[in-house]
Each structure stands twice: as C-alpha cells, then as structure tokens.
Scaffold this active site. Structure first.
Site, short mmCIF file in Angstrom:
data_model
loop_
_atom_site.label_atom_id
_atom_site.label_comp_id
_atom_site.label_asym_id
_atom_site.label_seq_id
_atom_site.Cartn_x
_atom_site.Cartn_y
_atom_site.Cartn_z
N ASP A 89 0.80 -1.14 -0.08
CA ASP A 89 -0.08 0.08 -0.02
C ASP A 89 0.89 1.10 0.11
O ASP A 89 2.07 1.23 0.25
CB ASP A 89 -1.02 0.14 1.11
N GLY A 91 1.00 3.73 1.93
CA GLY A 91 1.19 4.48 3.06
C GLY A 91 0.23 5.80 3.52
O GLY A 91 0.13 6.15 4.54
N ASP A 262 -7.96 -7.49 1.08
CA ASP A 262 -6.87 -7.79 2.32
C ASP A 262 -7.79 -7.26 3.34
O ASP A 262 -8.47 -6.45 3.20
CB ASP A 262 -5.61 -6.66 1.82
#
Length: 375
Positions: A89, A91, A262
């Site tokens: 990802d 951040g 996720d």
C-alpha cells in the site's frame, strides 16, 4: 502483470493475475504482512494456507527498518524470504490515521514519526520511490483516505486532491515495471465515486481499487457504494476492495464483481481467540471449550484442525502461549483461503448462487438480496 478473466457468474468474476513471481487466482484474499511478516507466521506457513500473495506496509517499513537496509537485501522479497508476489500500500491510510500528528497540503502530508518524532514529508513521489525500493509487484498510488463521516464538500475536496496525487503517482512511478493501481475515493457519495473513477481511467492504471471503505461506516452504506461502483469498474482490469473484511463481506463483494481483498481481521482476530469456522465464529477463550476434545472445525483441512482440539487451543489461550496465537492464525488464514477457493470453484461451475445459499445456511443466516443497479 497480465490479468486474465476466465468466466463470470452474474457479476462475479473468475480470473488470475500473472506475474513473473507467480500467479494469483482470483477472487483472491491477501494476508497482511505489515512489517514484512504475517504476524507469528513463517512464509512457508503462509503459503501452506493457500495464499499466493501478501501485503507489505510502505509507511511502517519506511520507518522501520527503513528502505536502505531492505534495498541492501535486494528488496522486500529477499528481506522477508517470500518469493510470491507482494502488494504494497502507499502509506496513505496510515498517514491519515495519525490525526492531529499530521498536516495535509497540496504537496503531500507532513507528519511526526510515531517511532522517534522526526518530521517527515510524504508525497506521491516519495511513496512511489519507497515502493520502487521495496520492489513490490503491485504498487498503490498515494491518496487521501476520505474520513467517515464526511460532508459532500469534504468528500469532493478530498477526492479531487487524491486525483491530483494520482497523476503525480503515475508520473513518479515512471519506468518501474511493477503494476500500478489507482484508488477510487469519494466517501459515501456514488456520484463522487464515479467522478473519481473517470479521472483515474483518464490517467490509466493497471488495476483499480475501492478505497475509503470499512472506515467506520455502517455496513449498509458500504454495500450501497459496492452496488453503485463495483460493476462499473473496468472489466479488463483487476478490481480490489481495500481493507475489507469479514467473511460475509468477501462473499457479498465477490457477488458484486470484486476480485481482490486484504484485511487484518483473520490474523488480528486469531490473536484474540476469535476464530472463523464453517458455521460462524468460535470464541476459543470461552469456558465451554475447556473440555471439548473435538477439532475447531471438522470441515477444515488446516494444520491446526488436523492436529489439535478446541480444549488444547483454549488452554494455550488461557496461558497466553505464543503457540496458541500461531495455531489460531494458521486456521483463520486457511479458513479465508477456503472461502475464496469455494467462491472460485463455484463461479467456474456456474453455481455461485448455490455456494452463497450454503454459505449463509450453515451460519443460520438469510442470503442478503442483491440490488438491481445497472446504470
């Protein structure tokens, strides 16, 4: 990255993402390895659950251990000894979770490191560079995760900032051969989501994600956004729902056309004795399991269910033994992968409705209705 779409059943899709490091069969669930590890698990144990990809967290890895040492190892794959694909990802979500510790500007986000208090400016360009250094197979653009609740104006301003950052992310990604995914924002407003998607498609990405969900909104609002947005996402690109969620959420999202998921739920809940089974949930620390010699889930083929009783898992939990958290995690991750395998097989066979009916019947729940939204 190459995306192949095999077949559909209603809006549900069966396909695969093909990388040099391996194939991800979709619909896919991706376990979260925040610090370069799925908590308590070796890479081989994660693979044994059926996972074909895992997540790394750009924000946390940038702070600890830092990208320099990871680069010296040859990237995150070698650092953590994981030779399957990795998605990182950007951040953005973690930065925006800092609340008062951060300041958003057009340039990026200025924040105080939660590790040592150091002031750090994170921008679309720096996020792309960190992810390039990590060597991930799927890179996520740097975006602002619209908070919940948000007024329409707040959501619009946030979405438009994310679009400007999306363009800078694409430019910053440059000649990086890794796949780059755009993230659709817009809060709980379908029209803003449509504008976000149109802007992202104009820039052009290898896949598209729905962000800003599972951030505190009621489930019906999340489902409403899925109803309005999922089927409109480009059919020839993978569709990723970020940070979701419960097994029921995965099933409902697949029914609406999502390919990738996720969530920390299976691993975090495992460490708290909250275990997912075919008929619902087992809270293993409850006294009722103290003398139960049976397996956690008789239908599960995981290492935990094949070798240990509920009574033993209850005992480990009560004694705060590390093995308890590990065995629980093995089971929960395998359970999630079994759900995804069941969904994939059902879509391939044109029997998704039967799978969904059985999934809910075993939980003693009614099948939620699908909204008929096609425009």
């Amino acid at each position: 990255m190459k995306f192949e779409l095999d077949t559909t059943d209603g809006k549900a899709r069966r396909g695969r993402l093909i990388f040099d490091r391996g194939v991800i069969e979709t619909p896919a669930f991706m376990p979260v390895g925040t610090y370069g590890t799925v908590k308590g698990m070796t890479p081989d144990e994660v693979k044994a659950t059926g996972a074909q990809v895992c997540l790394g967290n750009t924000f946390h890895l940038m702070l600890r251990p830092g990208t320099e040492i990871i680069k010296q190892h040859g990237g995150l794959h070698k650092f953590m000894n994981w030779d399957f694909p990795i998605l990182t990802d950007s951040g953005g979500f973690q930065v925006f979770s800092l609340g008062a510790m951060r300041k958003i500007t057009e340039e990026g986000v200025l924040f105080s490191s939660p590790v040592n208090g150091e002031k750090i400016m994170m921008t679309p360009e720096s996020s792309m560079q960190v992810q390039r250094d990590l060597g991930s197979d799927i890179v996520m653009i740097f975006d602002e995760c619209t908070p919940y609740p948000a007024t329409e104006k707040e959501a619009k301003d946030s979405m438009e900032l994310s679009l400007r950052w999306a363009k800078r992310s694409k430019e910053g990604h440059g000649d990086n051969p890794s796949a780059l995914f755009g993230i659709i924002q817009g809060g709980m407003y379908p029209e803003l989501r449509a504008q976000s998607q149109a802007g992202l498609e104009e820039i052009g990405f290898d896949g598209y994600a729905l962000g800003g969900l599972s951030v505190g909104e009621p489930k019906n609002e999340m489902i409403n956004i899925l109803d309005h947005c999922a089927y409109k996402m480009p059919a020839d690109k993978p569709r990723y729902l970020m940070g979701v969620g419960k097994p029921e959420d995965l099933v409902e999202s697949v029914r609406r056309g999502i390919d990738m998921f996720d969530c920390v739920m299976p691993t975090r809940n495992a460490r708290n004795g909250h275990l997912f089974i075919t008929t619902g949930v087992v809270k293993i620390r409850n006294a009722v399991h103290k003398t139960d010699t049976g397996p956690l889930d008789p239908e599960c083929d995981c290492h935990t269910c094949g070798n240990y009783s509920r009574a033993y898992l209850h005992h480990l939990d009560k004694c705060n033994e590390i093995l308890g958290a590990r065995l629980n995690t093995i089971h929960n991750l395998r359970y999630y992968q079994r759900v995804m395998e069941g969904l994939r097989n059902a879509i391939s066979a044109g029997k998704l409705d039967e799978f969904v009916q059985d999934f809910y019947a075993r939980r003693g729940q009614d099948v939620p209705e699908l909204a008929d939204i096609t425009n």
